[in-house]
Every structure is written in structure tokens, then in C-alpha cells.
Design a protein around this motif. Structure first.
Motif: not given
Length: 151
Positions: A62-79
Motif C-alpha cells: 500500500q502507499p506509504a509515508c514519504i518522509r520519516i525523521p531520524m529517530g522517529k518510528g521503527v524506521c527512524g530508530t533503526s536508521a
């Protein structure tokens, strides 16, 4: 069973990126490979590290969030931490960003090349606690294959 499946996926990933250095093309093929071969997955794709944030890259689902700040959410935390995040219940993850309300568990693998963050591999599932150590091991290997294609 999972070991055999990942062995096949790893072999296919190597074939897909063999001789191809275009990162976006390789990400597109890897996301399709994972989305269509992993059971109980509703999103598989990549976010690229650009302009001090994560920006949506090639994916399936499905369409997804386009931008994720560093440290935010699971992706930003992993990054930000450059560590694998394997989350059994995303609703219990502080600061979770719900791009798709159907997602209940998630695994995110940071992509690092020459000690520089490239982005993350993100896979979501509607099943709670969908991802285990075998998934993590296999997906980390596939992420490594992708990064090795850039050398």
C-alpha cells in the motif's frame, strides 16, 4: 523450513543484483522478491537516507509515508541507531508511525555502506510477532547482498 526459504531468497537476491550497480533498480527487485515470497507480509520496501531524513524508495504494498525523521518510528530508530529493529507489536513501540493501520509487526534493517547510512529495509506484517531470529538473519544477509552490489 524458514532456513531453506531464506537460502533460496538469498540465492535469488544475489542473481538479481549480479552485475547491476544501480541502487534503485536493485532495491525495486529486492522489494518485489521479498513481498511476493514472504508469507503474511503486507509491505516490503526501502527508505533512503537523504537530507538528514528517510525518504520513501522502491517498495511493494500500500502507499506509504514519504518522509520519516531520524529517530522517529521503527524506521527512524533503526536508521539513527544503525541496529535491526524487530518489533512484535508496533502499537507498543513508542513513537510508532502508522503508515498502514493494518500493520501489527515490523522488522527494519539498516543499510550501511563504507560506514555511511544509505537507508533501511522495512517489512511490515498484519500478524503480531511475525518476524523471528531466522527472518532477521535472512533479511540481514539480503541487505548485505544489496549493499555489496554498490561496491
Amino acid at each position: 523450513m524458514k532456513e531453506q526459504q531464506y537460502s533460496q531468497l538469498i540465492s535469488q537476491a544475489k542473481s538479481l543484483v549480479s552485475g547491476e550497480q544501480d541502487l534503485i533498480a536493485n532495491m525495486a527487485n529486492i522489494s518485489a522478491l521479498l513481498y511476493h515470497n514472504l508469507k503474511e507480509v503486507n509491505w516490503a520496501g526501502f527508505y533512503l537516507f537523504k537530507e538528514a531524513q528517510l525518504v520513501l524508495g522502491p517498495f511493494q504494498g500500500q502507499p506509504a509515508c514519504i518522509r520519516i525523521p531520524m529517530g522517529k518510528g521503527v524506521c527512524g530508530t533503526s536508521a539513527q541507531s544503525r541496529t535491526v529493529q524487530r518489533i512484535a507489536d508496533v502499537h507498543q513501540f513508542e513513537g510508532h508511525i502508522a503508515c498502514d493501520a493494518a500493520s501489527n509487526s515490523e522488522i527494519v534493517i539498516p543499510l550501511v555502506l563504507n560506514d555511511e547510512l544509505v537507508g533501511v529495509l522495512d517489512i511490515d506484517s498484519p500478524i503480531f510477532d511475525r518476524f523471528d531470529q531466522d527472518d532477521e538473519k535472512g533479511l540481514v544477509e539480503i541487505a548485505k547482498i544489496l549493499m555489496d552490489s554498490q561496491k
